[in-house]
Enzyme design. Structure first.
Site, PDB file in Angstrom:
ATOM      1  N   LYS A  49       9.989  38.028  -7.802  1.00  0.00           N
ATOM      2  CA  LYS A  49      11.095  37.083  -8.337  1.00  0.00           C
ATOM      3  C   LYS A  49      12.236  36.923  -7.346  1.00  0.00           C
ATOM      4  CE  LYS A  49      13.453  39.836 -11.196  1.00  0.00           C
ATOM      5  NZ  LYS A  49      14.966  40.040 -10.710  1.00  0.00           N
ATOM      6  N   THR A  50      12.684  38.158  -6.804  1.00  0.00           N
ATOM      7  CA  THR A  50      13.991  37.915  -5.918  1.00  0.00           C
ATOM      8  C   THR A  50      13.656  37.170  -4.629  1.00  0.00           C
ATOM      9  OG1 THR A  50      14.676  40.177  -6.688  1.00  0.00           O
ATOM     10  CG2 THR A  50      15.979  39.027  -4.886  1.00  0.00           C
ATOM     11  N   ASP A 235      19.757  34.946 -11.742  1.00  0.00           N
ATOM     12  CA  ASP A 235      18.812  35.678 -11.531  1.00  0.00           C
ATOM     13  C   ASP A 235      18.848  36.520 -13.248  1.00  0.00           C
ATOM     14  OD1 ASP A 235      16.672  37.722 -10.830  1.00  0.00           O
ATOM     15  OD2 ASP A 235      18.161  38.839  -9.639  1.00  0.00           O
ATOM     16  N   GLU A 236      17.693  37.297 -13.464  1.00  0.00           N
ATOM     17  CA  GLU A 236      17.493  38.037 -14.565  1.00  0.00           C
ATOM     18  C   GLU A 236      18.277  37.191 -15.926  1.00  0.00           C
ATOM     19  OE1 GLU A 236      15.906  40.748 -14.753  1.00  0.00           O
ATOM     20  OE2 GLU A 236      16.410  42.052 -12.988  1.00  0.00           O
ATOM     21  N   GLN A 266      10.755  41.410 -20.120  1.00  0.00           N
ATOM     22  CA  GLN A 266      11.683  42.449 -19.732  1.00  0.00           C
ATOM     23  C   GLN A 266      13.084  42.545 -20.324  1.00  0.00           C
ATOM     24  OE1 GLN A 266      11.013  43.831 -15.599  1.00  0.00           O
ATOM     25  NE2 GLN A 266       9.806  42.257 -15.460  1.00  0.00           N
ATOM     26  N   ARG A 615       6.710  49.881 -13.556  1.00  0.00           N
ATOM     27  CA  ARG A 615       7.487  50.495 -12.298  1.00  0.00           C
ATOM     28  C   ARG A 615       6.485  51.258 -11.325  1.00  0.00           C
ATOM     29  NH1 ARG A 615      10.481  47.340 -12.125  1.00  0.00           N
ATOM     30  NH2 ARG A 615       9.452  46.449 -14.061  1.00  0.00           N
TER      31      ARG A 615
END
Length: 724
Positions: A49-50, A235-236, A266, A615
DNA sequence: TCACTGTAATTTTTT
DNA sequence: ATTACAGTGA
């Protein structure tokens, strides 16, 4: 809504920017070099994503004739903002000058500093953190002479913040005649607002709301920023709340293109105002949105992804996504069923003891922070270094905030919160009585406490002793304000600590406590020294430093660089990854948490579990206990429903292989309530034994078993006991 | 002003 | 069990 791919476009420009595209997969590349339109990138956990966000920025800068000046990149946390900035600079090998990148709060703050007049704020307005806000509300509630047990500051705080998060001001609220609760809340909200305005205080929610309103109500400002920001990247996005969404929408206007990245699966922050709907309805709310799904995962084994997919599939409300990997299936996901939370911790710690990789690649995750203690004890027992995330952060420490309060009062005399905090610290004989007089005067004449105090001393309205002490205090503040004016930030902080005798004051505390506090004060001096401020946005260094301390509360612990096991709540784990993950306390009532079950918020709990599972890179252990000590009582516990939502073929039950001799040992009898003292039992491994004692009743009773192996008491797998 | 005492609550947390 | 906090008495 349609999936887009324009190969010719990628081919066309890939000559120039191949270094930006080579390391990406097809889908990521599609996202990075999409034509300038609104984009929604649904990025699953571990899908890069980043990476996409960073490469998109680099791509825009290098191919679209976009200047950094035209870009705005927004994140939620300072950590994410730093990470993004760093990765952009690494990729471009330079720092893009003029780009705005930061948190929602950081960017709002910047806008307000630049346009404080339009925002109707004093130039040196101060930022209230939530503790400051709480104290302010306590005082307001007291001044309204309300019962502080009925009208708690915490309740008002969450009311006010949730209203501000929805862009609602007191006058926007319609109150029904007989709705006394709401009427009271609105009055508190209104008084709080007036108070903040009068004392130049801005809380976190106000930063966002005020900058939104300022842009909305100033056409020329808005026109300026519309002309400036051509691309807004977020982002997010699943974590945005109403005001953040409105802010983005306003700032984007008709011209700018939004590039939002996020994962509805998420979304775990609805309880603090985040609206999953913002991402779920994005394509409907912004015309001509392109949607791209990043589903290839580069983090976890195939089995871990299957477990994650299976679990999240039980949620109804989702945009839909299925993670996959080119990598191996890997080990099965392990399940451990413990007798008690002690046993659970013993198991986890034993497994960690046997772990051969780096300890920092192991994480213990749990739903509630109270679960950490037992793990901590067991880790200490085995001499395993660990780090617990969360807790009080540097700028939140009482002694640090005390010094900051002096600095705030110096920067802005009208800061009532700072005034109240230090008026009698260290003790200088200004008691409740005097303070109450000051408060009353301030209230009556509608001025700040500082002004009221000045008024009172000028009018000689106080008794001799009170007058003198207050006069001394006022002179002290005036004198420091003058004397530190031209000093460096570091010297200013040092001076304040000395002149106010705060350092002396803390020395008097208990030995260890004094030590710790003085260390923190030293640290504050260092922080001031290292704080570099470019002098932009029209802030003097002190104001900038104070804003920094509120906006970036810093980290809680120092041992960041040593190799230790990572302990944290599931919420804190978002965005991180570890080779080996222990997801603990998977029990009904704990995870999913009782309150969430009650409120019918199971989907978010499931998403939280999904976050935890994803994770893990290599190994995943899911543990639960048959009983747990909670609130001073031992309670029996059923396995979490989430466990039964995972296909059994992906799981493997494990037991701890070690046996240990111990003294008296308790067993929770669980389902084995028929055992009686004196009965002989048989255990698969330890052979025959006798029940010596029984305590309590029913499911919560305990028994003590002595096995015939020597004269020792043994810990056995209880489920293997049989009556003979 | 401080130390003691009883009571109530106890999910998650960034800015 | 633990902790935070308000109230009370010296």
């Amino acid at each position: 809504m349609q999936e887009i791919f324009n190969p010719s476009r990628c081919d066309l420009i890939s000559m120039d920017v191949s270094h930006l595209l080579d390391s990406l997969n097809d889908t990521q590349r599609k996202a990075v070099c999409a034509s300038p339109e609104h984009m929604l990138v649904l990025a699953g956990a571990g899908s890069g994503k980043t990476r996409v966000l960073v490469h998109r920025i680099a791509f825009l800068l290098e191919t679209e004739q976009t200047r950094p000046y035209n870009l705005l990149a927004v994140t939620f946390t300072n950590k994410a903002a730093r990470e993004m900035q760093y990765r952009i600079e690494t990729l471009l090998r330079r720092s893009p000058q003029g780009m705005w990148a930061g948190t929602f709060h950081g960017i709002s703050h910047r806008l307000l500093r630049m346009h404080w007049q339009e925002a109707k704020l004093p130039q040196t307005f101060q930022i209230l953190d939530s503790e400051d806000q709480d104290r302010t509300l306590k005082r307001i509630i007291k001044s309204l002479q309300l019962d502080e047990k009925v009208w708690t500051s915490k309740q008002s705080q969450s009311f006010i913040n949730s209203q501000k998060d929805k862009a609602i001001r007191p006058h926007d609220i319609l109150i029904e005649e007989n709705d006394f609760w709401l009427k009271q809340m609105v009055q508190i909200y209104q008084m709080y607002e007036e108070h903040c305005q009068r004392t130049g205080a801005v809380d976190f929610a106000e930063l966002l709301l005020r900058s939104y309103e300022t842009l909305r109500d100033n056409e020329s400002l808005l026109t300026h920023y519309h002309a400036r920001f051509r691309h807004i990247l977020v982002d997010e996005f699943q974590d945005t709340n109403t005001i953040q969404y409105l802010f983005l929408k306003l700032l984007a206007g008709e011209q700018a293109k939004l590039f939002v990245v996020g994962d509805d699966d998420q979304s775990i922050y609805s309880w603090r105002g985040a609206k999953v709907e913002n991402i779920q309805n994005f394509s409907q709310n912004f015309e001509n949105t392109k949607l791209i799904r990043l589903e290839q995962n580069y983090r976890s084994t195939g089995t871990i992804l299957e477990v994650a997919n299976a679990l999240i599939n039980h949620n109804r409300q989702r945009l839909g996504k299925r993670l996959w990997t080119e990598g191996k299936a890997g080990e099965p996901v392990y399940i451990y069923k413990a007798y008690s939370e002690l046993d659970e911790a013993d198991f986890v710690v034993a497994k960690i003891k046997a772990w051969e990789g780096k300890l920092s690649q192991v994480a213990i995750l749990y739903r509630t922070s109270s679960q950490s203690r037992i793990f901590e004890e067991k880790l200490i027992g085995k001499n395993i270094p660990y780090r617990i995330y969360g807790g009080i952060r540097f700028y939140e420490r009482a002694e640090v905030k005390d010094v900051l309060a002096y600095l705030r009062l110096i920067a802005l005399h009208d800061d009532d919160g700072a005034f109240e905090r230090i008026i009698n610290l260290p003790k200088r004989g200004i008691g409740q009585k005097t303070l109450e007089t000051i408060r009353a005067t301030a209230r009556k004449t509608g001025v700040s406490l500082w002004q009221a105090a000045n008024q009172l001393t000028q009018d000689k309205a106080l008794s001799g002793r009170a007058h003198n002490t207050l006069q001394t205090f006022i002179l002290l503040i005036q004198q420091i304000t003058q004397s530190i004016k031209d000093l460096s930030l570091k010297e200013q902080v040092k001076q304040v600590m000395q002149v106010t005798e705060l350092s002396e004051h803390y020395k008097k505390a208990g030995k260890e406590e004094a030590q710790r506090r003085l260390e923190n004060l030293d640290e504050l001096v260092t922080a001031a020294e290292q704080f570099s401020h470019s002098g932009k946005d029209g802030m003097d260094p002190l104001t900038a430093f104070l804003a920094h301390s509120a906006l970036e509360a810093g980290d809680a612990q120092a041992n960041e660089f040593s190799d230790c096991v990572q302990l944290m709540t599931l919420h804190l784990a978002k965005g991180l990854e570890f080779d080996s993950v222990f997801l603990c306390g998977l029990e009904e009532g704990l995870f999913p948490h009782q309150n969430s079950i009650k409120e019918g918020n199971l989907e978010e709990e499931r998403r939280l579990c999904y976050v935890g599972i994803t994770r893990a890179q290599q190994q995943l252990y899911l543990t639960h206990s048959e009983s747990r000590y909670r609130w001073g009582l031992r309670e029996s516990a059923r396995p979490s429903r989430f466990l039964s939502e995972i296909p059994v073929e992906l799981l493997e039950n494990v037991k701890l292989q070690t046996t240990r001799s111990i003294g008296n040992h308790h067993f929770n009898t669980g389902k084995l309530i028929d055992f009686e003292v004196g009965q002989w039992v048989k255990h698969g491994k330890f052979g025959e034994g006798i029940i010596l004692e029984r305590e309590g009743e029913g499911e919560l009773s305990r028994i003590y078993v002595k096995f015939s192996e020597g004269s020792k008491w043994l810990l056995a797998a209880f489920a293997n006991l049989e009556i003979i």
